[in-house]
Design a protein around this motif. Structure first.
Motif, PDB file in Angstrom:
ATOM      1  N   THR A  82       0.986  -0.968   0.209  1.00 27.16           N
ATOM      2  CA  THR A  82       0.246  -0.466   0.442  1.00 27.16           C
ATOM      3  C   THR A  82       0.542   1.159   0.044  1.00 27.16           C
ATOM      4  O   THR A  82       0.735   2.427  -0.663  1.00 27.16           O
ATOM      5  N   ALA A  99      -5.638   3.650  -1.849  1.00 28.36           N
ATOM      6  CA  ALA A  99      -4.255   2.478  -1.437  1.00 28.36           C
ATOM      7  C   ALA A  99      -5.932   1.625  -0.541  1.00 28.36           C
ATOM      8  O   ALA A  99      -6.235   0.631  -0.829  1.00 28.36           O
ATOM      9  N   PHE A 103      -6.900  -1.903  -1.913  1.00 27.53           N
ATOM     10  CA  PHE A 103      -6.439  -3.171  -0.893  1.00 27.53           C
ATOM     11  C   PHE A 103      -8.247  -4.491  -0.720  1.00 27.53           C
ATOM     12  O   PHE A 103      -7.844  -5.387  -1.183  1.00 27.53           O
ATOM     13  N   ALA A 273      -1.471  -1.619  -4.901  1.00 31.60           N
ATOM     14  CA  ALA A 273      -1.676  -1.765  -4.215  1.00 31.60           C
ATOM     15  C   ALA A 273      -2.324  -3.446  -3.626  1.00 31.60           C
ATOM     16  O   ALA A 273      -2.779  -3.581  -2.348  1.00 31.60           O
ATOM     17  N   GLY A 297      -5.114   0.362   3.988  1.00 37.05           N
ATOM     18  CA  GLY A 297      -4.357   1.819   2.861  1.00 37.05           C
ATOM     19  C   GLY A 297      -3.909   3.034   3.449  1.00 37.05           C
ATOM     20  O   GLY A 297      -3.150   3.635   2.965  1.00 37.05           O
ATOM     21  N   GLY A 300      -0.140   3.310   4.460  1.00 39.24           N
ATOM     22  CA  GLY A 300       0.257   2.892   3.827  1.00 39.24           C
ATOM     23  C   GLY A 300       0.426   4.308   3.262  1.00 39.24           C
ATOM     24  O   GLY A 300       2.480   4.670   3.334  1.00 39.24           O
TER      25      GLY A 300
END
Lengths: 382, 317
Positions: A82, A99, A103, A273, A297, A300
């Motif tokens: 991510t 992200a 994900f 991602a 996410g 990330g």
């Protein structure tokens, strides 16, 4: 003062390149110090907390080291995925908050390709690569929607990625998982059916759960690095990122197809991602549960920022965050909630935002030392 | 059809309740970004304020004290954001992410150490209690307007604030200066405007507005703090602000489209018959988000913000 600031702002690439690595390190260190103060204020012992945190983080040898180490790399691989998703978009001057959505799209795609009939019977060496490609396509397309809307319609990617996150969440968790992809009632499973044996990621450190996800993501990171720094394609994307403030006129004048590159950048970001979600489903959960554990996410974004949006930096930051999260499961013994690493993470990012101040301090330190040697030169520092 | 009026009014009232926190967040964004400072920390600021509001109300037993605590933490966070981005010209996005991440960790930590619970705080005195609502009995029974018969003070404040902010930004000297700083800080500086002061003011007041958003969640809609707050509402507010082209009324319009889709969603779910009953829940729930993207594609066109939005200001030497 003027001279110092000038040097910090304009000369950082050439003369003081090591500062780019030093700033994140100092930020992390400062964050741990502030974190300790925070624990102290709330009446707990920072020494005990950090001992537990690092003891179980997998970074240092100790009891149960093997399993901590494995758990650390398992979660690190997802954070790196991510984190790259954000960093790739940032290289192209795009702010990708999507992200989280990529994900879960990757997760649901991996679950479907993992259990669905025509695929589930295939031998592993065909099935697994097929899933990975499918996941990256799904995540890439989800990312490219935002890229397309940005390039062709001028809609800010912040809006579209936020909206697409929610759309993905509701479509998956309020439709697919409780509807067409729900496991049959008589199996007693909630969520989707479990993936077939041929879809599981091979383990590489037997008694533990560690699987090849970390190898996959390291390879992907290398490819991304190669793409950005060794190809024209990557050069064009970086050009866009650097001239973002000036409306991307320069890249346009240089003949770069900004619209197409924007869509492609978001496709790649989404595809990478989405791999994180696939790692979760193929290596840890083996199905898509009714409610997916979120947060990878958004973490990330922090991973990418700590890693300064550079592929190598993202790997190191991803391992750090993975280690903190792994160690966090034990800090509860010191009566500290396991979300404690978020505080460290937040402070680290905060200090990175304050990098002008940190750079200024470092420069002052260097200048001060120089001044004591040759006083007549004089320094800019106040 | 008549029997649907109370249901319609209830749906709209529910949508307004849902809207107020987002509207506060969006207005906070309008304030800060018109002075050229991006604030993606709206979400985190709401979370902080939602918790501190409940904490203050818990300690004192008075929702107004909770309000003060929430505003206080809003000022602190705004000052932090301004210190990083204005004083030290730090990256505004990074600073915002830092506050968001800190909000995640720190509030969960405080929730467990203050209330000794995980996930929920105990119920406290709040503005949504029947006695503290603003009653306008004569509106009851009128379609649509009836929804305004019983609202919390925070919802009214949010709606009034739209007008106030519009007036301040477009009809006062202060507003002109704020917008000048956001468009071209160097030009503003030559005209004698103290760019740094204006930015500090705009960032802190924007963050206080976001704090009100958090308070509207925990002391308006609910009477307690839940650990999932602010549930992405700060980010929706951010999107609404961009959608509304960085203006108070634009943001309100964007949120009304969004809220309208929410009402539609609730209404359709509640009254669906025949074919509409077959449409899965997920489509209804994602309808507001899809409609927002659709509206952006169809009507609005390019969103262009203040020219110097997001660019750290440094004095020329």
């Amino acid at each position: 003062m003027k001279d110092v600031l000038k040097r910090i702002v304009f000369g950082k690439r050439e003369k003081y390149w090591w500062m780019n690595a030093l700033v994140p390190l100092i930020s992390i260190l400062l964050a741990f110090i502030v974190g300790a103060i925070f624990i102290k204020i709330t009446g707990r012992s920072p020494v005990v907390a950090y001992k537990l945190l690092f003891g179980a983080s997998g970074l240092f040898p100790g009891p149960y080291w093997k399993s901590h180490f494995a758990e650390m790399l398992l979660s690190s691989s997802m954070y790196i995925a991510t984190g790259l998703g954000f960093a790739i978009a940032a290289k192209g001057g795009l702010f990708n908050i999507g992200a989280e959505g990529h994900f879960i799209v990757g997760g649901i795609a991996a679950a479907y390709l993992g259990y669905a009939k025509p695929f589930a019977g295939l031998p592993k060496f065909i099935h697994l690569p097929l899933i990975i490609v499918g996941v990256m396509l799904a995540g890439g397309i989800w990312g490219a929607i935002a890229g397309y809307l940005k390039a062709k319609r001028g809609i800010h990617e912040v809006i579209t990625t936020i909206m697409l996150n929610w759309i993905a969440l509701y479509l998956i968790e309020a439709w697919l998982v409780i509807g067409p992809m729900e496991a049959a009632v008589e199996t007693g499973i909630s969520g989707t059916p479990y993936i077939s044996l041929s879809a599981k990621l091979p383990k590489i450190l037997p008694p533990t759960r560690l699987n090849i996800s970390i190898i996959i993501i390291l390879a992907v990171t290398f490819l991304i690095w190669y793409l950005f720094y060794k190809t024209t394609f990557g050069y064009e994307i970086r050009t866009m990122g650097h001239t973002l403030m000036f409306g991307m006129e320069a890249p346009k004048a240089a003949g770069i197809n900004v619209e197409r590159r924007t869509i492609q950048t978001m496709f790649i970001a989404g595809a990478v991602a989405a791999l994180g979600g696939a790692f979760m489903v193929l290596g840890v959960l083996f199905q898509y549960p009714p409610i997916f554990e979120g947060g990878y996410g958004f973490d990330g974004i922090a991973v990418a920022l700590i890693g300064q949006n550079e592929p190598l930096g993202v790997i190191l930051a991803g391992i750090l965050i993975g280690a903190l999260r792994t160690g966090a499961t034990t800090v509860q013994l010191a009566h500290i909630p396991k979300t404690f690493p978020s505080i460290i993470e937040g402070f680290t990012v905060g200090f990175i935002a304050l990098q002008m101040l940190i750079r200024y301090w470092i420069m002052k330190l260097i200048q001060g030392r120089k001044k004591s040697v040759q006083t007549e030169m004089g320094g800019g520092a106040k | 059809m008549n029997s649907n009026i109370p249901f319609l009014n209830a749906s709209i009232a529910q949508a307004l309740d849902y809207t107020a926190p987002i509207l506060f967040a969006a207005l906070g964004g309008v304030m800060s970004e018109n002075a050229g400072v991006v604030n993606i920390a709206l979400e985190g600021m709401m979370r902080f304020a939602a918790f501190f509001g409940v904490w203050g109300s818990f300690v004192s037993g008075n929702a107004w004290v909770g309000l003060l605590w929430g505003v206080g933490i809003g000022i602190v966070l705004g000052a932090l954001h301004a210190y990083i981005t204005v004083k030290w010209a730090g990256d505004q996005i990074i600073s915002g992410v830092a506050i968001n991440v800190m909000a995640m960790g720190m509030i969960t930590y405080l929730l467990e150490s203050v209330f000794k619970t995980t996930g929920y705080s105990p119920p406290v005195a709040y503005f949504g209690a029947p006695a503290s609502k603003i009653h306008l009995a004569f509106l009851k029974g009128i379609p649509i307007l009836g929804a305004f018969a019983e609202l919390t003070i925070l919802i009214w404040f949010a709606l009034i604030l739209v007008v106030v902010l519009h007036f301040v930004l477009y009809h006062t000297v202060l507003g002109l200066r704020i917008r000048a700083v956001g468009e071209n800080p160097h030009a503003a500086e030559t005209l004698g405007v103290n760019v740094f002061k204006i930015k500090w003011f705009a960032v802190i007041s924007g963050s206080v507005l976001a704090a009100f958003g958090g308070l509207a969640l925990s002391l308006g809609t609910l009477s307690s703090f839940t650990n999932s707050m602010a549930m992405g509402k700060g980010f929706i507010g951010l999107a609404a602000m961009i959608f509304g082209k960085w203006t108070p009324f634009g943001a309100l319009g964007a949120i009304l489209i969004f809220a309208g889709a929410q009402v539609l969603q609730l209404f359709m779910q509640g009254t669906a018959t025949g074919f509409a009953k077959l449409i899965p829940l997920g489509f209804y729930l994602s309808l507001p988000y899809m409609l927002t993207i659709g509206a952006l594609i169809g009507v609005v066109g390019k969103a262009v913000g203040p020219a110097s939005d997001g660019v750290p200001y440094k004095k020329e030497s």
